[in-house]
Design a protein around this motif. Structure first.
Motif, PDB file in Angstrom:
ATOM      1  N   SER A  84      19.281  40.638   0.133  1.00  0.00           N
ATOM      2  CA  SER A  84      17.826  40.514   0.287  1.00  0.00           C
ATOM      3  C   SER A  84      17.297  39.228  -0.339  1.00  0.00           C
ATOM      4  CB  SER A  84      17.133  41.719  -0.348  1.00  0.00           C
ATOM      5  OG  SER A  84      17.449  41.802  -1.729  1.00  0.00           O
ATOM      6  N   CYS A  85      18.060  38.643  -1.276  1.00  0.00           N
ATOM      7  CA  CYS A  85      17.632  37.394  -1.934  1.00  0.00           C
ATOM      8  C   CYS A  85      18.519  36.208  -1.564  1.00  0.00           C
ATOM      9  CB  CYS A  85      17.637  37.573  -3.452  1.00  0.00           C
ATOM     10  SG  CYS A  85      16.487  38.810  -4.076  1.00  0.00           S
ATOM     11  N   HIS A  86      19.830  36.427  -1.534  1.00  0.00           N
ATOM     12  CA  HIS A  86      20.797  35.355  -1.295  1.00  0.00           C
ATOM     13  C   HIS A  86      21.198  35.287   0.176  1.00  0.00           C
ATOM     14  CE1 HIS A  86      21.595  34.514  -5.573  1.00  0.00           C
ATOM     15  NE2 HIS A  86      21.539  35.827  -5.768  1.00  0.00           N
ATOM     16  N   ALA A  87      21.496  34.066   0.634  1.00  0.00           N
ATOM     17  CA  ALA A  87      22.062  33.857   1.966  1.00  0.00           C
ATOM     18  C   ALA A  87      23.488  33.366   1.812  1.00  0.00           C
ATOM     19  CB  ALA A  87      21.235  32.840   2.746  1.00  0.00           C
TER      20      ALA A  87
ATOM     21  N   PRO B 196      24.853  28.388   5.643  1.00  0.00           N
ATOM     22  CA  PRO B 196      24.023  27.205   5.401  1.00  0.00           C
ATOM     23  C   PRO B 196      22.836  27.103   6.360  1.00  0.00           C
ATOM     24  CG  PRO B 196      26.359  26.635   5.571  1.00  0.00           C
ATOM     25  CD  PRO B 196      26.217  28.028   6.079  1.00  0.00           C
ATOM     26  N   GLN B 197      22.903  27.823   7.493  1.00  0.00           N
ATOM     27  CA  GLN B 197      21.816  27.780   8.464  1.00  0.00           C
ATOM     28  C   GLN B 197      20.827  28.896   8.142  1.00  0.00           C
ATOM     29  OE1 GLN B 197      24.987  28.787   9.699  1.00  0.00           O
ATOM     30  NE2 GLN B 197      25.833  26.725   9.708  1.00  0.00           N
ATOM     31  N   ASP B 198      20.006  28.657   7.134  1.00  0.00           N
ATOM     32  CA  ASP B 198      19.049  29.664   6.669  1.00  0.00           C
ATOM     33  C   ASP B 198      17.672  29.312   7.222  1.00  0.00           C
ATOM     34  OD1 ASP B 198      17.542  31.526   5.360  1.00  0.00           O
ATOM     35  OD2 ASP B 198      18.382  31.139   3.372  1.00  0.00           O
ATOM     36  N   ASN B 199      17.230  30.075   8.224  1.00  0.00           N
ATOM     37  CA  ASN B 199      15.959  29.777   8.894  1.00  0.00           C
ATOM     38  C   ASN B 199      14.764  30.459   8.245  1.00  0.00           C
ATOM     39  OD1 ASN B 199      17.253  28.189  10.899  1.00  0.00           O
ATOM     40  ND2 ASN B 199      17.843  30.054  11.996  1.00  0.00           N
ATOM     41  N   ARG B 200      14.971  31.151   7.158  1.00  0.00           N
ATOM     42  CA  ARG B 200      13.857  31.821   6.481  1.00  0.00           C
ATOM     43  C   ARG B 200      12.882  30.796   5.897  1.00  0.00           C
ATOM     44  NH1 ARG B 200      16.574  35.437   2.050  1.00  0.00           N
ATOM     45  NH2 ARG B 200      17.685  33.460   1.775  1.00  0.00           N
ATOM     46  N   PRO B 201      11.603  31.114   5.819  1.00  0.00           N
ATOM     47  CA  PRO B 201      10.658  30.192   5.170  1.00  0.00           C
ATOM     48  C   PRO B 201      10.969  30.062   3.685  1.00  0.00           C
ATOM     49  CG  PRO B 201       9.618  32.308   5.613  1.00  0.00           C
ATOM     50  CD  PRO B 201      10.944  32.331   6.320  1.00  0.00           C
ATOM     51  N   GLU B 202      10.462  29.006   3.062  1.00  0.00           N
ATOM     52  CA  GLU B 202      10.750  28.759   1.654  1.00  0.00           C
ATOM     53  C   GLU B 202      10.410  29.953   0.768  1.00  0.00           C
ATOM     54  OE1 GLU B 202       8.801  25.272   0.319  1.00  0.00           O
ATOM     55  OE2 GLU B 202      10.143  23.884   1.367  1.00  0.00           O
ATOM     56  N   GLN B 203       9.275  30.610   1.068  1.00  0.00           N
ATOM     57  CA  GLN B 203       8.837  31.716   0.219  1.00  0.00           C
ATOM     58  C   GLN B 203       9.843  32.858   0.195  1.00  0.00           C
ATOM     59  OE1 GLN B 203       7.188  30.280   2.640  1.00  0.00           O
ATOM     60  NE2 GLN B 203       5.332  29.365   1.750  1.00  0.00           N
ATOM     61  N   ALA B 204      10.640  32.979   1.287  1.00  0.00           N
ATOM     62  CA  ALA B 204      11.627  34.067   1.355  1.00  0.00           C
ATOM     63  C   ALA B 204      12.952  33.684   0.706  1.00  0.00           C
ATOM     64  CB  ALA B 204      11.858  34.462   2.812  1.00  0.00           C
TER      65      ALA B 204
ATOM     66  N   THR C 192      14.356  33.165  -2.231  1.00  0.00           N
ATOM     67  CA  THR C 192      14.047  33.365  -3.652  1.00  0.00           C
ATOM     68  C   THR C 192      15.254  33.227  -4.572  1.00  0.00           C
ATOM     69  OG1 THR C 192      14.332  35.746  -3.348  1.00  0.00           O
ATOM     70  CG2 THR C 192      12.099  34.865  -3.112  1.00  0.00           C
ATOM     71  N   ALA C 193      16.433  32.948  -3.993  1.00  0.00           N
ATOM     72  CA  ALA C 193      17.647  32.822  -4.804  1.00  0.00           C
ATOM     73  C   ALA C 193      18.566  31.791  -4.155  1.00  0.00           C
ATOM     74  CB  ALA C 193      18.347  34.169  -4.927  1.00  0.00           C
ATOM     75  N   PRO C 194      19.525  31.245  -4.902  1.00  0.00           N
ATOM     76  CA  PRO C 194      20.388  30.190  -4.369  1.00  0.00           C
ATOM     77  C   PRO C 194      21.181  30.621  -3.138  1.00  0.00           C
ATOM     78  CG  PRO C 194      20.589  30.332  -6.749  1.00  0.00           C
ATOM     79  CD  PRO C 194      19.774  31.503  -6.330  1.00  0.00           C
ATOM     80  N   ASN C 195      21.362  29.669  -2.218  1.00  0.00           N
ATOM     81  CA  ASN C 195      22.224  29.874  -1.058  1.00  0.00           C
ATOM     82  C   ASN C 195      23.678  29.858  -1.529  1.00  0.00           C
ATOM     83  OD1 ASN C 195      23.902  29.062   1.320  1.00  0.00           O
ATOM     84  ND2 ASN C 195      21.927  29.183   2.345  1.00  0.00           N
ATOM     85  N   LEU C 196      24.465  30.847  -1.128  1.00  0.00           N
ATOM     86  CA  LEU C 196      25.829  31.003  -1.636  1.00  0.00           C
ATOM     87  C   LEU C 196      26.900  30.684  -0.597  1.00  0.00           C
ATOM     88  CD1 LEU C 196      25.353  34.358  -3.592  1.00  0.00           C
ATOM     89  CD2 LEU C 196      25.151  32.028  -4.467  1.00  0.00           C
TER      90      LEU C 196
ATOM     91  N   TYR D  27      19.160  43.362  -9.177  1.00  0.00           N
ATOM     92  CA  TYR D  27      20.038  44.059  -8.240  1.00  0.00           C
ATOM     93  C   TYR D  27      20.428  45.458  -8.710  1.00  0.00           C
ATOM     94  CZ  TYR D  27      23.189  42.018 -11.666  1.00  0.00           C
ATOM     95  OH  TYR D  27      23.773  41.628 -12.836  1.00  0.00           O
ATOM     96  N   GLY D  28      19.951  45.896  -9.846  1.00  0.00           N
ATOM     97  CA  GLY D  28      20.319  47.214 -10.347  1.00  0.00           C
ATOM     98  C   GLY D  28      21.641  47.187 -11.098  1.00  0.00           C
ATOM     99  N   GLN D  29      21.934  48.271 -11.756  1.00  0.00           N
ATOM    100  CA  GLN D  29      23.140  48.351 -12.573  1.00  0.00           C
ATOM    101  C   GLN D  29      24.383  48.463 -11.690  1.00  0.00           C
ATOM    102  OE1 GLN D  29      22.867  48.026 -15.864  1.00  0.00           O
ATOM    103  NE2 GLN D  29      25.086  47.931 -16.057  1.00  0.00           N
ATOM    104  N   LEU D  30      25.385  47.650 -11.988  1.00  0.00           N
ATOM    105  CA  LEU D  30      26.650  47.697 -11.268  1.00  0.00           C
ATOM    106  C   LEU D  30      27.750  48.178 -12.202  1.00  0.00           C
ATOM    107  CD1 LEU D  30      26.569  44.282  -9.357  1.00  0.00           C
ATOM    108  CD2 LEU D  30      26.030  46.532  -8.428  1.00  0.00           C
ATOM    109  N   THR D  31      28.692  48.919 -11.659  1.00  0.00           N
ATOM    110  CA  THR D  31      29.846  49.333 -12.449  1.00  0.00           C
ATOM    111  C   THR D  31      30.807  48.152 -12.582  1.00  0.00           C
ATOM    112  OG1 THR D  31      31.122  50.061 -10.529  1.00  0.00           O
ATOM    113  CG2 THR D  31      29.601  51.665 -11.527  1.00  0.00           C
TER     114      THR D  31
END
Length: 359
Positions: free
Chosen positions: A277-280, A283-291, A293-297, A337-341
């Motif tokens: 929901s935050c990371h892509a 490299p072809q990320d067409n979301r607007p800047e406001q969306a 919200t986290a680094p492209n991975l 992202y919530g607690q992860l084991t």
């Protein structure tokens, strides 16, 4: 008297320590080893201004010392008055004309360099087919990470900036939250990243210097922006033009695939549930800047650092996922992202290390 001597001794020790510490640091974070046209121009101006200041200081010191020894009070001359030069037209002209000349020597190259470095006309140049000629990067500063968008190539990456050597690279710099400042010490002076406007400038990375540095330069945020300001680093990979073109092609062709490693495949499912929901991951990320919200991975597995400051290996990645706040206080990933084991963290880290565009 002894107390005063102790204070002066302490002052002398602190002064010597300050002088020693001023020589500390890493060569890749030094503006004193220019690796590009902009940095070289700024370095030359700095040397020129320093030389003028040192010259003025030496002249003043010499005059001061001569006055002390030549006109000091001597035995038998207590009532003798030295020759008075107040109102001397020659001296008045001398100490008026010389500062003007020194100012001109400094001002002319400074003004010339200012206009030269502010010339961004090449940003919109096109070739005979109407295609953009210049490499343009939209830099977006965030708490506490960097996004690099190549609008002409329609690709996005984060934390590791990739540029060609021996040509002008144009930057459009802005911020998404608070004021930051984009700075690559070896390549040129900083440029403010503001929320309400875009600042434009250019840098050029010398191919020979880049090769000597292992094709890697370091960048930083140069504006106090929060508790992790000092940790808001990024890396600059400066490579020859043909290698840069190949990197662009690889980034444009990158697709989301399912890892062959079953552990990484399970990590991919965890990523989809917790992180997508935050990371892509393309490299072809067409979301607007406001969306965004986290680094492209998309090429996370190829980076030189994790979160800009940690060694790039699986264990450090797991440490970062486990407790981001420990390494970058005030970052926006903490608790997102919530607690992860531990098992989930291991699988997620395995998956993220497989994200590569180039082998």
């Amino acid at each position: 008297m002894k107390a005063r001597l102790k204070k002066w001794r302490l002052f002398a020790v602190l002064a010597v320590l300050g002088l020693i510490l001023s020589g500390c640091g890493e060569p890749f974070l030094s503006a004193l080893d220019p690796a590009g046209e902009v940095a070289q121009t700024q370095f030359d101006l700095m040397i020129l201004s320093t030389a003028i200041m040192v010259l003025v200081i030496l002249v003043v010191v010499v005059v001061y010392v001569v006055a002390i020894f030549r006109f000091r009070r001597k035995k038998g001359d207590e009532d003798k008055i030295p020759k008075q030069v107040e109102g001397s037209h020659k001296l008045e002209l001398l100490w008026t004309i010389i500062p003007i000349i020194l100012l001109l020597i400094l001002a002319v190259p400074t003004v010339s360099a200012t206009f030269k470095l502010a010339d961004n006309k090449g940003l919109n140049d096109k070739d005979g087919k109407g295609n953009p000629k210049a490499v343009v990067v939209n830099v977006r500063a965030n708490l506490y990470w960097w996004e690099f968008e190549y609008p002409n190539q329609k690709i996005i990456t984060s934390q590791d900036l990739v540029v060609p050597t021996d040509e002008k690279v144009y930057f459009r710099v802005k911020a998404s939250d608070v004021k930051h400042s984009f700075w690559v010490p070896a390549a040129g002076g900083k440029m403010d990243a503001n929320v309400d406007n875009v600042n434009t400038f250019w840098l050029e990375f010398d191919g020979k210097k880049a090769k000597e540095a292992g094709n890697l330069f370091y960048g930083k945020c140069a504006e106090l922006c929060g508790p992790s300001h000092a940790l808001m680093d990024f890396k600059v990979k400066a490579i020859p033009k043909d290698e840069f073109n190949q990197w662009v092609k690889d980034m444009q062709a990158a697709k989301v695939t399912t890892p062959s490693d079953p552990v990484a495949a399970q990590g991919q499912e965890i990523f989809k549930q917790k992180c997508l929901s935050c990371h892509a991951v393309t490299p072809q990320d067409n979301r607007p800047e406001q969306a965004r919200t986290a680094p492209n991975l998309a090429n996370f597995g190829e980076r030189s650092r994790i979160a800009g400051v940690l060694d790039h290996n699986k264990e450090e990645l797991k440490n970062w996922i486990r407790d981001p706040e420990k390494y970058k206080p005030g970052n926006k990933m903490t608790g997102a992202y919530g607690q992860l084991t531990e098992d989930q963290i291991d699988k997620l880290a395995t998956y993220l290390m497989t994200l590569k565009v180039q082998d």
